[in-house]
Design a protein around this motif. Structure first.
Motif, PDB file in Angstrom:
ATOM      1  N   GLY A 154       0.809  -1.206   0.000  1.00 25.13           N
ATOM      2  CA  GLY A 154       0.000   0.000   0.000  1.00 25.13           C
ATOM      3  C   GLY A 154       0.832   1.240   0.000  1.00 25.13           C
ATOM      4  N   SER A 155       0.361   2.253   0.723  1.00 29.71           N
ATOM      5  CA  SER A 155       1.080   3.497   0.678  1.00 29.71           C
ATOM      6  C   SER A 155       0.795   4.313   1.927  1.00 29.71           C
ATOM      7  CB  SER A 155       0.669   4.200  -0.634  1.00 29.71           C
ATOM      8  OG  SER A 155       0.532   5.531  -0.490  1.00 29.71           O
ATOM      9  N   LEU A 156       1.818   5.124   2.346  1.00 28.91           N
ATOM     10  CA  LEU A 156       1.624   6.025   3.479  1.00 28.91           C
ATOM     11  C   LEU A 156       1.181   7.362   2.906  1.00 28.91           C
ATOM     12  CD1 LEU A 156       4.747   5.477   5.769  1.00 28.91           C
ATOM     13  CD2 LEU A 156       2.380   4.804   6.233  1.00 28.91           C
ATOM     14  N   MET A 157       0.051   7.840   3.386  1.00 29.03           N
ATOM     15  CA  MET A 157      -0.432   9.122   2.885  1.00 29.03           C
ATOM     16  C   MET A 157      -0.515  10.126   4.021  1.00 29.03           C
ATOM     17  SD  MET A 157      -3.035   8.351  -0.141  1.00 29.03           S
ATOM     18  CE  MET A 157      -2.728   7.043  -1.310  1.00 29.03           C
ATOM     19  N   TYR A 158      -0.049  11.323   3.753  1.00 25.57           N
ATOM     20  CA  TYR A 158      -0.015  12.381   4.755  1.00 25.57           C
ATOM     21  C   TYR A 158      -1.123  13.375   4.459  1.00 25.57           C
ATOM     22  CZ  TYR A 158       4.491  10.349   5.784  1.00 25.57           C
ATOM     23  OH  TYR A 158       5.476   9.464   6.119  1.00 25.57           O
ATOM     24  N   PHE A 159      -1.969  13.606   5.441  1.00 29.11           N
ATOM     25  CA  PHE A 159      -3.107  14.508   5.246  1.00 29.11           C
ATOM     26  C   PHE A 159      -3.008  15.694   6.185  1.00 29.11           C
ATOM     27  CE2 PHE A 159      -4.672  10.514   3.625  1.00 29.11           C
ATOM     28  CZ  PHE A 159      -5.359  10.890   2.477  1.00 29.11           C
ATOM     29  N   GLU A 160      -3.414  16.851   5.666  1.00 32.71           N
ATOM     30  CA  GLU A 160      -3.492  18.033   6.495  1.00 32.71           C
ATOM     31  C   GLU A 160      -4.879  18.083   7.123  1.00 32.71           C
ATOM     32  OE1 GLU A 160      -2.021  21.240   4.132  1.00 32.71           O
ATOM     33  OE2 GLU A 160      -1.665  22.495   5.904  1.00 32.71           O
ATOM     34  N   GLN A 161      -4.993  18.748   8.255  1.00 29.02           N
ATOM     35  CA  GLN A 161      -6.269  18.885   8.978  1.00 29.02           C
ATOM     36  C   GLN A 161      -7.048  17.588   9.064  1.00 29.02           C
ATOM     37  OE1 GLN A 161      -7.369  22.302   6.578  1.00 29.02           O
ATOM     38  NE2 GLN A 161      -7.320  23.539   8.450  1.00 29.02           N
ATOM     39  N   PRO A 162      -6.473  16.608   9.750  1.00 30.31           N
ATOM     40  CA  PRO A 162      -7.084  15.270   9.788  1.00 30.31           C
ATOM     41  C   PRO A 162      -8.450  15.271  10.449  1.00 30.31           C
ATOM     42  CG  PRO A 162      -5.319  15.447  11.393  1.00 30.31           C
ATOM     43  CD  PRO A 162      -5.268  16.678  10.556  1.00 30.31           C
ATOM     44  N   GLU A 163      -8.737  16.254  11.338  1.00 26.38           N
ATOM     45  CA  GLU A 163     -10.009  16.243  12.068  1.00 26.38           C
ATOM     46  C   GLU A 163     -11.197  16.450  11.141  1.00 26.38           C
ATOM     47  OE1 GLU A 163      -7.617  18.411  12.342  1.00 26.38           O
ATOM     48  OE2 GLU A 163      -8.448  20.364  11.815  1.00 26.38           O
ATOM     49  N   THR A 164     -10.936  16.969   9.943  1.00 19.68           N
ATOM     50  CA  THR A 164     -12.062  17.252   9.049  1.00 19.68           C
ATOM     51  C   THR A 164     -12.517  16.035   8.260  1.00 19.68           C
ATOM     52  OG1 THR A 164     -10.566  17.910   7.304  1.00 19.68           O
ATOM     53  CG2 THR A 164     -11.371  19.665   8.757  1.00 19.68           C
ATOM     54  N   ARG A 165     -11.744  14.947   8.355  1.00 21.37           N
ATOM     55  CA  ARG A 165     -12.091  13.792   7.524  1.00 21.37           C
ATOM     56  C   ARG A 165     -12.110  12.499   8.328  1.00 21.37           C
ATOM     57  NH1 ARG A 165      -8.413  16.053   2.678  1.00 21.37           N
ATOM     58  NH2 ARG A 165      -7.397  16.949   4.496  1.00 21.37           N
ATOM     59  N   GLU A 166     -12.806  11.520   7.801  1.00 22.10           N
ATOM     60  CA  GLU A 166     -12.889  10.199   8.432  1.00 22.10           C
ATOM     61  C   GLU A 166     -11.718   9.348   7.951  1.00 22.10           C
ATOM     62  OE1 GLU A 166     -15.203   8.785  10.545  1.00 22.10           O
ATOM     63  OE2 GLU A 166     -16.151  10.755  10.825  1.00 22.10           O
ATOM     64  N   LEU A 167     -10.506   9.711   8.385  1.00 21.46           N
ATOM     65  CA  LEU A 167      -9.325   9.032   7.858  1.00 21.46           C
ATOM     66  C   LEU A 167      -9.255   7.565   8.283  1.00 21.46           C
ATOM     67  CD1 LEU A 167      -6.642  11.837   8.340  1.00 21.46           C
ATOM     68  CD2 LEU A 167      -7.755  11.137   6.204  1.00 21.46           C
ATOM     69  N   GLU A 168      -9.901   7.264   9.427  1.00 23.89           N
ATOM     70  CA  GLU A 168      -9.840   5.886   9.932  1.00 23.89           C
ATOM     71  C   GLU A 168     -10.434   4.896   8.935  1.00 23.89           C
ATOM     72  OE1 GLU A 168     -10.736   8.459  11.673  1.00 23.89           O
ATOM     73  OE2 GLU A 168      -9.330   8.505  13.351  1.00 23.89           O
ATOM     74  N   SER A 169     -11.338   5.400   8.111  1.00 23.68           N
ATOM     75  CA  SER A 169     -11.977   4.512   7.143  1.00 23.68           C
ATOM     76  C   SER A 169     -10.987   4.046   6.077  1.00 23.68           C
ATOM     77  CB  SER A 169     -13.152   5.229   6.470  1.00 23.68           C
ATOM     78  OG  SER A 169     -12.678   6.370   5.797  1.00 23.68           O
ATOM     79  N   LEU A 170      -9.824   4.761   5.972  1.00 20.86           N
ATOM     80  CA  LEU A 170      -8.845   4.394   4.940  1.00 20.86           C
ATOM     81  C   LEU A 170      -7.832   3.374   5.453  1.00 20.86           C
ATOM     82  CD1 LEU A 170      -8.081   7.938   3.533  1.00 20.86           C
ATOM     83  CD2 LEU A 170      -9.484   6.190   2.454  1.00 20.86           C
ATOM     84  N   GLY A 171      -7.641   3.389   6.773  1.00 23.93           N
ATOM     85  CA  GLY A 171      -6.625   2.497   7.333  1.00 23.93           C
ATOM     86  C   GLY A 171      -6.142   3.054   8.651  1.00 23.93           C
ATOM     87  N   PRO A 172      -5.120   2.392   9.270  1.00 23.03           N
ATOM     88  CA  PRO A 172      -4.596   2.845  10.557  1.00 23.03           C
ATOM     89  C   PRO A 172      -4.040   4.266  10.476  1.00 23.03           C
ATOM     90  CG  PRO A 172      -3.607   0.747   9.889  1.00 23.03           C
ATOM     91  CD  PRO A 172      -4.389   1.255   8.736  1.00 23.03           C
ATOM     92  N   VAL A 173      -4.468   5.111  11.424  1.00 29.01           N
ATOM     93  CA  VAL A 173      -4.035   6.512  11.425  1.00 29.01           C
ATOM     94  C   VAL A 173      -3.097   6.741  12.606  1.00 29.01           C
ATOM     95  CG1 VAL A 173      -4.813   8.921  11.584  1.00 29.01           C
ATOM     96  CG2 VAL A 173      -6.260   7.214  10.474  1.00 29.01           C
ATOM     97  N   ARG A 174      -2.052   7.509  12.380  1.00 27.30           N
ATOM     98  CA  ARG A 174      -1.199   7.903  13.518  1.00 27.30           C
ATOM     99  C   ARG A 174      -0.628   9.294  13.261  1.00 27.30           C
ATOM    100  NH1 ARG A 174       3.981   7.432  11.862  1.00 27.30           N
ATOM    101  NH2 ARG A 174       4.321   6.044  10.090  1.00 27.30           N
ATOM    102  N   THR A 175       0.044   9.822  14.306  1.00 23.77           N
ATOM    103  CA  THR A 175       0.670  11.127  14.172  1.00 23.77           C
ATOM    104  C   THR A 175       2.044  10.942  13.531  1.00 23.77           C
ATOM    105  OG1 THR A 175      -0.417  11.758  16.212  1.00 23.77           O
ATOM    106  CG2 THR A 175       1.372  13.171  15.473  1.00 23.77           C
ATOM    107  N   PRO A 176       2.348  11.724  12.523  1.00 29.92           N
ATOM    108  CA  PRO A 176       3.671  11.564  11.906  1.00 29.92           C
ATOM    109  C   PRO A 176       4.771  12.137  12.796  1.00 29.92           C
ATOM    110  CG  PRO A 176       2.520  13.399  10.902  1.00 29.92           C
ATOM    111  CD  PRO A 176       1.571  12.791  11.897  1.00 29.92           C
ATOM    112  N   THR A 177       5.998  11.754  12.545  1.00 33.66           N
ATOM    113  CA  THR A 177       7.140  12.372  13.233  1.00 33.66           C
ATOM    114  C   THR A 177       7.579  13.595  12.430  1.00 33.66           C
ATOM    115  OG1 THR A 177       8.752  11.102  11.986  1.00 33.66           O
ATOM    116  CG2 THR A 177       7.939  10.114  14.035  1.00 33.66           C
ATOM    117  N   VAL A 178       8.375  14.412  13.078  1.00 37.64           N
ATOM    118  CA  VAL A 178       8.884  15.597  12.373  1.00 37.64           C
ATOM    119  C   VAL A 178       9.722  15.156  11.172  1.00 37.64           C
ATOM    120  CG1 VAL A 178      10.308  17.670  12.585  1.00 37.64           C
ATOM    121  CG2 VAL A 178       8.879  16.954  14.487  1.00 37.64           C
ATOM    122  N   THR A 179      10.466  14.081  11.373  1.00 37.43           N
ATOM    123  CA  THR A 179      11.287  13.570  10.274  1.00 37.43           C
ATOM    124  C   THR A 179      10.415  13.194   9.085  1.00 37.43           C
ATOM    125  OG1 THR A 179      12.704  12.650  11.978  1.00 37.43           O
ATOM    126  CG2 THR A 179      13.094  11.912   9.725  1.00 37.43           C
TER     127      THR A 179
END
Lengths: 290, 297
Positions: free
Chosen positions: A254-279
């Motif tokens: 699959g793929s890692l996708m980075y989204f801005e303003q996660p609270e506005t969307r149901e990201l959980e429906s796409l797969g496991p969600v977590r907070t990215p690191t600064v790196t």
């Protein structure tokens, strides 16, 4: 001594511009740094990090307004260096210098230098005061340079790619020393790097630079709150792309996708969600190599 | 002032040749005088018994001048490297992290070249000269020569001459020092070439196109004009080493005191001295400004 009881930010930069020939190293860069912050200037090579740092230290003149500790750094560099210190690169210590001479000289010219402190740090690294810099390994030179710098009771410490060219063990000990022996609430640090991973755990703020412009400036909690990373399986990738990720990276299955303003969307429906690191964000936003 | 003294000390740490070079040359001269297979009779023979107070001093002065000449040559090289070396090895980024102004840094380097190196030369020249005189006294048979060598008056005159030389050369060659330090702040590489080309190229162009020598004369006068400006006209004759060490038998060395030779009033009253100081000052301002602005890439 000039008054340094600075109200407001320790560094305030407005519309900084610097050109080398036709190339714009800095293009209307504005930011401010408050007392007590540890700010990472992050960007690829040639993004303008070193220009920002050199402007702060009064090593280059640039367009726009810049105030550091209440002074114009280019006009008052020597006075500024009473309260600020910097390591441009650990490879710049003169090779003929003996450790003892370095202590004597810095102690002689710098009223805020605490010799005892430096001696203590140097002794801990098992470096003899009679050693010449040329005789020391890169790692030990780093320790000497850091000991000298950390023994100065400065309000602002600026580090420009301090660990460039050092091996990983030395790099780690550099930052360990810095974090354990120097950083506290009263210190303000500006550090540039293209190795975000080694310092992301002690930064309070980041400024992302790309092609001489600031692409993002934020404190770490709000930065991390602003983005989410989702592990999207292959079959949902088309759906996920339609939601407009700021960046995407292929992984197995699959793929890692980075989204801005996660609270506005149901990201959980796409797969496991977590907070990215600064790196991760530096890779996602600036396209830097991880 | 405290910072300035530390800067001077720093330069002495880095450039040990400031005293090592003249000390080694001096030691070599002394060893040669003590053990070398040199004919000490001939310089002894050329001094007629009833002659000359200054002649003896000048004979010694010749050896002292070797030390001074090396000191000045080293000072020129030192200035040329002064603001270039720190950019070449990037140590400028270390020095500029300290609260030291560019003005102080540049002046510390000038002080080394114009004061410290000549004073070190002076001290070592004295040691060497005394050593030489001792060696000659031990090895030469002529009692005349011994008597000649150890006249206090000669030694005093020698001191006057050397101190005057240090001051007068510092003043007269001030523009050269300024030029060298400015070039060292300017050049990104090949400092020696940069030191010569901006003078040589206009000189050649002028020669080919206009068939005149204004630039050449200007530069040549600065280098060769020193003796005629800083000393009385009779100095050439008295200074000529040949007049003292020459082979001509029966040559009489003029009996003059040092005060008749040096011409401080003439030096200070000469317009070119002060034009030179102004030009040197302008170069120094340029050097300071360049160190302020130039960052290694």
């Amino acid at each position: 001594m000039a008054p340094t009881a600075t109200k407001g930010p320790l560094i305030s930069a407005s519309q900084l511009t610097k050109s080398y020939g036709s190339r714009k190293a800095l293009d209307q860069v504005s930011f401010s740094v408050d007392s007590g912050c540890v700010v990472g200037l992050i960007g690829r090579n040639g993004a303008g990090k070193t220009s920002v740092v050199r402007a702060i230290l009064g090593l280059i003149d640039c367009g726009g307004d810049l105030t550091v500790l209440g002074r114009n750094p280019f006009r008052a560099r020597a006075a500024l260096m009473m309260e600020a210190s910097f390591i441009a690169d650990v490879a710049v210590m003169p090779s003929w210098l003996k450790v003892r001479q370095a202590l004597d000289f810095v102690g002689g010219v710098h009223p805020r230098f605490q010799r005892e402190r430096a001696v203590q740090l140097i002794a801990r690294a098992q470096i003899s005061l009679n050693d010449r810099i040329a005789e020391l390994s890169k790692g030990l030179r780093t320790q000497v340079h850091l000991a000298l710098t950390m023994a100065v009771d400065a309000k602002l410490l600026v580090l420009d790619e301090p660990t460039l060219g050092l091996d990983p063990v030395v790099r780690r000990s550099f930052y360990e020393l810095l974090v354990n022996e120097y950083l506290d609430e009263s210190r303000t640090v500006v550090v540039t790097t293209n190795e975000v991973s080694e310092l992301e755990y002690f930064l309070t703020h980041v400024i992302f630079l790309d092609q001489g412009r600031i692409t993002l400036a934020s404190d770490i909690p709000s930065l991390l709150g602003r983005y989410a990373v989702v592990e999207v399986p292959t079959d949902l990738m088309a759906t996920a792309r339609a939601w407009g990720p700021v960046s995407e990276r292929q992984i197995l299955g699959g793929s890692l996708m980075y989204f801005e303003q996660p609270e506005t969307r149901e990201l959980e429906s796409l797969g496991p969600v977590r907070t990215p690191t600064v790196t991760e964000l530096s890779v996602a936003i600036l396209g830097m190599q991880s | 002032m405290r910072t300035f003294l530390w800067l001077i000390r720093r330069e002495m740490w880095e450039n040990t040749a400031i005293w090592m070079l003249p000390a080694l040359i001096g030691a070599a001269l002394l060893l040669a005088a003590l053990f070398g297979d040199i004919d000490l009779a001939s310089p002894a023979a050329l001094s007629p018994p009833d002659q000359p107070p200054l002649g003896g001093a000048l004979w010694l002065f010749g050896f002292g001048m070797v030390i001074f000449a090396i000191g000045w040559a080293y000072a020129a090289w030192y200035l040329l490297d002064g603001l270039y070396g720190e950019r070449r090895d990037r140590s400028i980024l270390f020095w500029r992290a300290l609260p030291i102004s560019d003005v102080k840094t540049v002046f510390s380097k000038l002080a080394i070249a114009l004061v410290v190196i000549p004073v070190v030369s002076y001290l070592i020249a004295n040691v060497v000269t005394v050593g030489m005189a001792l060696a000659v006294t031990v090895r030469a048979s002529s009692p005349n020569l011994r008597a000649l060598l150890w006249k206090p008056q000669h030694w005093l005159e020698l001191q006057v001459l050397w101190v005057y030389l240090i001051a007068a050369m510092g003043l007269w060659y001030f523009p050269v020092a300024g030029w060298l330090i400015a070039v060292s702040a300017w050049a990104r590489k090949s400092v020696a070439l940069w030191a010569v080309m901006p003078i040589l190229v206009p000189f050649l162009i002028e020669r080919w196109l206009l068939h005149t020598h204004a630039i050449g004369t200007l530069v040549a006068n600065r280098f060769t004009g020193f003796l005629s400006v800083a000393f009385h006209n009779n100095a050439d004759e008295a200074f000529s080493f040949a007049a003292v060490a020459g082979r001509t038998k029966g040559l009489t060395v003029p009996d003059r005191s040092i005060w008749e030779l040096i011409n401080p009033v003439g030096l200070l009253a000469n317009t070119s001295t002060w034009i030179g100081v102004a030009v040197g000052g302008a170069f120094i301002v340029i050097a300071i400004e360049l160190r302020h602005r130039r960052v290694e890439q």
